[in-house]
Scaffold this motif. Sequence first.
Motif, short mmCIF file in Angstrom:
data_model
loop_
_atom_site.label_atom_id
_atom_site.label_comp_id
_atom_site.label_asym_id
_atom_site.label_seq_id
_atom_site.Cartn_x
_atom_site.Cartn_y
_atom_site.Cartn_z
N GLY A 254 0.82 -1.21 0.00
CA GLY A 254 0.00 0.00 0.00
C GLY A 254 0.85 1.25 0.00
N HIS A 255 0.28 2.34 0.52
CA HIS A 255 0.97 3.62 0.60
C HIS A 255 1.06 4.04 2.06
N HIS A 256 1.96 4.97 2.35
CA HIS A 256 2.21 5.31 3.75
C HIS A 256 1.29 6.42 4.28
N ASP A 257 0.71 7.22 3.41
CA ASP A 257 -0.11 8.33 3.90
C ASP A 257 -1.44 7.82 4.45
N ARG A 258 -2.13 8.72 5.15
CA ARG A 258 -3.38 8.41 5.85
C ARG A 258 -3.16 7.24 6.82
N GLY A 259 -2.17 7.47 7.69
CA GLY A 259 -1.83 6.43 8.63
C GLY A 259 -1.84 6.89 10.07
N LEU A 260 -0.86 6.39 10.86
CA LEU A 260 -0.87 6.60 12.31
C LEU A 260 -0.69 8.06 12.67
N SER A 261 0.23 8.77 12.00
CA SER A 261 0.46 10.17 12.36
C SER A 261 -0.78 11.02 12.15
N GLU A 262 -1.49 10.82 11.04
CA GLU A 262 -2.73 11.59 10.82
C GLU A 262 -3.83 11.17 11.79
N LEU A 263 -3.84 9.85 12.15
CA LEU A 263 -4.87 9.37 13.06
C LEU A 263 -4.71 9.97 14.45
N ILE A 264 -3.48 10.04 14.94
CA ILE A 264 -3.25 10.60 16.27
C ILE A 264 -3.51 12.11 16.27
N SER A 265 -3.10 12.76 15.22
CA SER A 265 -3.30 14.22 15.16
C SER A 265 -4.74 14.61 14.87
N GLY A 266 -5.63 13.66 14.61
CA GLY A 266 -7.03 13.95 14.39
C GLY A 266 -7.39 14.36 12.97
N GLN A 267 -6.49 14.19 12.03
CA GLN A 267 -6.77 14.57 10.64
C GLN A 267 -7.69 13.57 9.95
N ILE A 268 -7.62 12.30 10.35
CA ILE A 268 -8.50 11.28 9.77
C ILE A 268 -9.10 10.47 10.91
N ASP A 269 -10.15 9.69 10.57
CA ASP A 269 -10.78 8.86 11.59
C ASP A 269 -10.23 7.43 11.50
N MET A 270 -10.67 6.59 12.41
CA MET A 270 -10.17 5.23 12.51
C MET A 270 -10.56 4.39 11.30
N VAL A 271 -11.72 4.63 10.77
CA VAL A 271 -12.19 3.86 9.62
C VAL A 271 -11.31 4.10 8.41
N THR A 272 -10.85 5.34 8.25
CA THR A 272 -9.99 5.66 7.10
C THR A 272 -8.58 5.10 7.29
N ALA A 273 -8.12 5.08 8.52
CA ALA A 273 -6.74 4.66 8.76
C ALA A 273 -6.57 3.14 8.68
N ILE A 274 -7.57 2.39 9.12
CA ILE A 274 -7.44 0.93 9.14
C ILE A 274 -7.71 0.37 7.75
N ARG A 275 -6.77 -0.45 7.26
CA ARG A 275 -6.88 -1.04 5.92
C ARG A 275 -6.91 -2.56 6.04
N GLN A 276 -7.64 -3.14 5.13
CA GLN A 276 -7.78 -4.59 5.10
C GLN A 276 -6.66 -5.21 4.26
N VAL A 277 -6.10 -6.32 4.75
CA VAL A 277 -5.07 -7.04 4.01
C VAL A 277 -5.76 -8.03 3.08
N PRO A 278 -5.51 -7.97 1.79
CA PRO A 278 -6.12 -8.92 0.86
C PRO A 278 -5.73 -10.36 1.21
N SER A 279 -6.65 -11.26 1.00
CA SER A 279 -6.47 -12.71 1.23
C SER A 279 -6.43 -13.08 2.70
N LEU A 280 -6.53 -12.11 3.59
CA LEU A 280 -6.57 -12.40 5.03
C LEU A 280 -7.66 -11.54 5.66
N ASP A 281 -8.80 -12.14 5.88
CA ASP A 281 -9.92 -11.37 6.42
C ASP A 281 -9.68 -10.95 7.87
N ASN A 282 -8.88 -11.71 8.59
CA ASN A 282 -8.67 -11.43 10.01
C ASN A 282 -7.50 -10.47 10.26
N LEU A 283 -6.84 -9.98 9.21
CA LEU A 283 -5.68 -9.12 9.39
C LEU A 283 -5.92 -7.75 8.78
#
Length: 396
Positions: A254-283
Amino acid sequence: MQKADIDRRFTAAHPAHMALMQQIGELEAQKDALNKQVGDLPNTQQELLKLTRDVEVSNQTYTGLLNQEQQLDIARAGKVGNVHVVDKAAVDVTHPVKPKRAIVTIGGTFLGAFLAIGIVFLRQALSRGVEDPAVIEQLGMPVYASIPISQIERTTFVSDKGDKRVRSDGQQHLLALSDPADLAIEALRSLRTSLHFARLEAKNNVLMISGSSPGVGKTFVSANLAAVIAQAGQRVLLIDGDMRKGTLHKVMGGHHDRGLSELISGQIDMVTAIRQVPSLDNLQYISRGKVPPNPSELLMNVRFTELLTGLMPLYDLVIIDTPPILAVTDAAIIGHLSGTSLLVVRFGLNQPREIALAKQRFAQNGVEIKGAIFNALEKRSSGYYSYGYYEYKSTK
């Protein structure tokens, strides 16, 4: 003898030569006359004369040898040595001139100390690093797993100005998915079992994975450990806690933006920051985000604590990949919020003093390291076959 001397000096017509030859002739005539007289004697008389002559010759020889022996005895007895004692030596055994004991002792002490220090520095300079898990255990950290180096995983790295970087090709590079039978993945499955019992008394379900220096393989261990735990049916969230040089997004493709730094600073929400890993539904994972000007202060913000508190009930395990403790203090901050903390040690890279210093740094910040992960174990005459893993998979 006289004739030889005369022949050398004079000719045959010289009077001296002629006189000598006349004398020799007379002696020969006398000799012949004597021989004729002896020949006229009876055989008994001739034999007696011969024996008498032999006796006289033997007596003369014996007398000559006896005279020589007596002369030698006289010569030997007449020898007098030319060496004699002029004066007895005056020796002071209480204060010898040499050796000076004090100088020799002090010099030997300094020389021995210098050689010892030189040998220590030489061994330190030639030391490649830890090559036996027993060395790590002697430092007070149990080794939860020894992960052999994967030849397939090496192909996911390229050289960039001397440093190894994960390829940024937008493709997923999870060894647990591409080659689940690899020896390194089998070792991570063993680590998964060990962690199950190690986390029974943990205060929460947050697992921090750190290292003492860069390049030890923290991201590889974190990502593939999260994958094998997710394959076991547990819901896992993987967070890239290295907001400076984190490469988790490259492993996940993937890409590095819209991640932990933006999530802590309040720029994005949790739904935007969390990404699904293909082929692994539990990860699922959260990338590092954009590089902030103050990563340590951002982690100390109360929002990060609230973020982890909100994520814990949603997952069975939260794994945080942190930067090296000897480089920055981020790992110590995250370690306060983690229930379990592990230290990754790379084969042949990290030295015992470096590992002990990393453990001490965590202890100074009130973080307990539960154990170590011995990563990238290579084949050696000793160590690998004692602590490694054997390949056991289908030939299809």
